[in-house]
Design an enzyme around this catalytic site. Structure first.
Site, mmCIF file in Angstrom:
data_model
loop_
_atom_site.group_PDB
_atom_site.id
_atom_site.type_symbol
_atom_site.label_atom_id
_atom_site.label_comp_id
_atom_site.label_asym_id
_atom_site.label_seq_id
_atom_site.Cartn_x
_atom_site.Cartn_y
_atom_site.Cartn_z
ATOM 1 N N ILE A 1 0.831 -1.202 0.000
ATOM 2 C CA ILE A 1 0.000 0.000 0.000
ATOM 3 C C ILE A 1 0.864 1.248 0.000
ATOM 4 O O ILE A 1 0.585 2.209 -0.729
ATOM 5 C CB ILE A 1 -0.951 -0.008 1.211
ATOM 6 C CG1 ILE A 1 -1.936 -1.175 1.112
ATOM 7 C CG2 ILE A 1 -1.707 1.321 1.312
ATOM 8 C CD1 ILE A 1 -2.755 -1.401 2.371
ATOM 9 N N LEU B 1 12.136 0.268 6.241
ATOM 10 C CA LEU B 1 13.249 -0.379 6.928
ATOM 11 C C LEU B 1 14.229 -0.996 5.945
ATOM 12 O O LEU B 1 15.418 -1.127 6.235
ATOM 13 C CB LEU B 1 12.712 -1.451 7.883
ATOM 14 C CG LEU B 1 13.691 -2.066 8.884
ATOM 15 C CD1 LEU B 1 14.269 -0.995 9.813
ATOM 16 C CD2 LEU B 1 12.994 -3.150 9.703
ATOM 17 N N ALA C 1 14.687 3.877 7.948
ATOM 18 C CA ALA C 1 14.426 4.158 9.356
ATOM 19 C C ALA C 1 13.534 3.100 9.966
ATOM 20 O O ALA C 1 12.789 2.401 9.276
ATOM 21 C CB ALA C 1 13.784 5.540 9.520
ATOM 22 N N TYR D 1 -2.453 -8.270 16.240
ATOM 23 C CA TYR D 1 -2.706 -7.380 15.103
ATOM 24 C C TYR D 1 -4.038 -6.645 15.253
ATOM 25 O O TYR D 1 -4.116 -5.430 15.067
ATOM 26 C CB TYR D 1 -2.691 -8.214 13.826
ATOM 27 C CG TYR D 1 -2.906 -7.445 12.547
ATOM 28 C CD1 TYR D 1 -1.871 -6.711 11.975
ATOM 29 C CD2 TYR D 1 -4.136 -7.475 11.892
ATOM 30 C CE1 TYR D 1 -2.062 -6.016 10.784
ATOM 31 C CE2 TYR D 1 -4.331 -6.792 10.711
ATOM 32 C CZ TYR D 1 -3.294 -6.061 10.155
ATOM 33 O OH TYR D 1 -3.493 -5.366 8.988
ATOM 34 N N THR E 1 -1.591 -8.061 -1.664
ATOM 35 C CA THR E 1 -0.178 -7.997 -1.323
ATOM 36 C C THR E 1 0.437 -9.364 -1.604
ATOM 37 O O THR E 1 -0.288 -10.361 -1.734
ATOM 38 C CB THR E 1 0.005 -7.625 0.155
ATOM 39 O OG1 THR E 1 -0.649 -8.625 0.964
ATOM 40 C CG2 THR E 1 -0.602 -6.257 0.457
#
Length: 264
Positions: A17, A37, A61, A165, A203
């Protein structure tokens, strides 16, 4: 607000996304900071944006770190002179039930450990909080019109096997109403917050799963397919331009229902 000439920061922008949002915003004239990351994912997305004629920077980051969150927000402002849109797409899953039982004895054989609980809370919840907090700080201090977009999930209602989650995403879904309430209290009128709660999305994790299992999932989706990341990006773009959308979390699921439980 207009996307054109705005500055957008997207965490988790290296895939899924986040990648779709970064590329759509760039195509529509925004300057984009891609935060992730994984450096390889950042480099690929930034290169794609520049190849299409857009403007982008990449910042590697960890969204769970206060120091790194401050660094990527500051880096975005230093690169582009302002910050208008922050979309917190960074997230992970670590599915499992709270308790597992031994089939023979019926006693508990395994518990969900903090190795599954804490990383999900840290990235999905705390990472969203830090990103929105520091982005809002920059917008307030800079006097820039802004939109904060946390990413929740339809599983905020509670999904078996996703206690970690679902707990994080339920909390994220509450953020827009609370944040905007605080803005109202403090007289901050130029920054909105709208959450997005996707359903089953195309995904790699879902498109690559067992196709029979995927078919079972899609039986509960009215449009009979997964949601495309591009469709979620389109919704977020609409939220930028429609200022009546504020202090709420919007579901985008393709009509996720459970009709098989209804007697005929």
């Amino acid at each position: 607000m207009n996307i054109q000439d705005s500055v957008a920061l997207i965490t988790g922008g290296g895939k899924g996304i986040g990648e779709a949002v970064a590329k759509l915003f760039a195509r529509q004239g925004a300057k984009v900071a891609v935060v992730d990351l994984m450096q390889a994912d950042i480099d690929r997305v930034v290169a794609d944006i520049k190849e299409m004629g857009g403007q982008a920077i990449g910042i590697q980051a960890n969204v769970t770190s206060e120091a790194e969150t401050a660094r990527f927000v500051q880096g975005t402002v230093e690169a582009f002179g302002k910050l208008n849109i922050a979309v917190s797409c960074a997230g992970i899953i670590r599915d499992g039930t709270m308790l597992s039982l031994d089939k023979e004895t019926g006693k508990v054989s395994k518990k969900m450990g903090l190795d599954k609980w804490q990383p999900v809370i840290d990235i999905d919840l705390t990472g969203s909080f830090l990103t929105l907090r520091d982005a809002a700080e920059a917008m307030v201090n800079g006097g820039w019109d802004g939109l904060l977009v946390p990413i929740s999930s339809v599983n905020k209602v509670g999904q078996v096997g996703q206690l970690n989650y679902a707990s994080a995403k339920a909390a994220v879904a509450m953020m827009p109403k609370i944040i905007v309430g605080e803005f109202l209290l403090r007289g901050i009128r130029h920054i909105r917050c709208v959450g997005i709660a996707p359903g089953y999305t195309a995904t790699p994790m879902l498109t690559g799963m067992n196709q029979a299992a995927l078919h079972t999932i899609l039986e509960d989706v009215h449009i009979d397919r997964l949601i495309e990341p591009q469709e979620i990006a389109d919704l977020i773009a609409h939220c930028v331009s429609n200022e009546a959308l504020n202090a709420t979390t919007i579901e985008i699921t393709g009509g996720l229902c459970y009709p098989r439980g209804i007697a005929k």
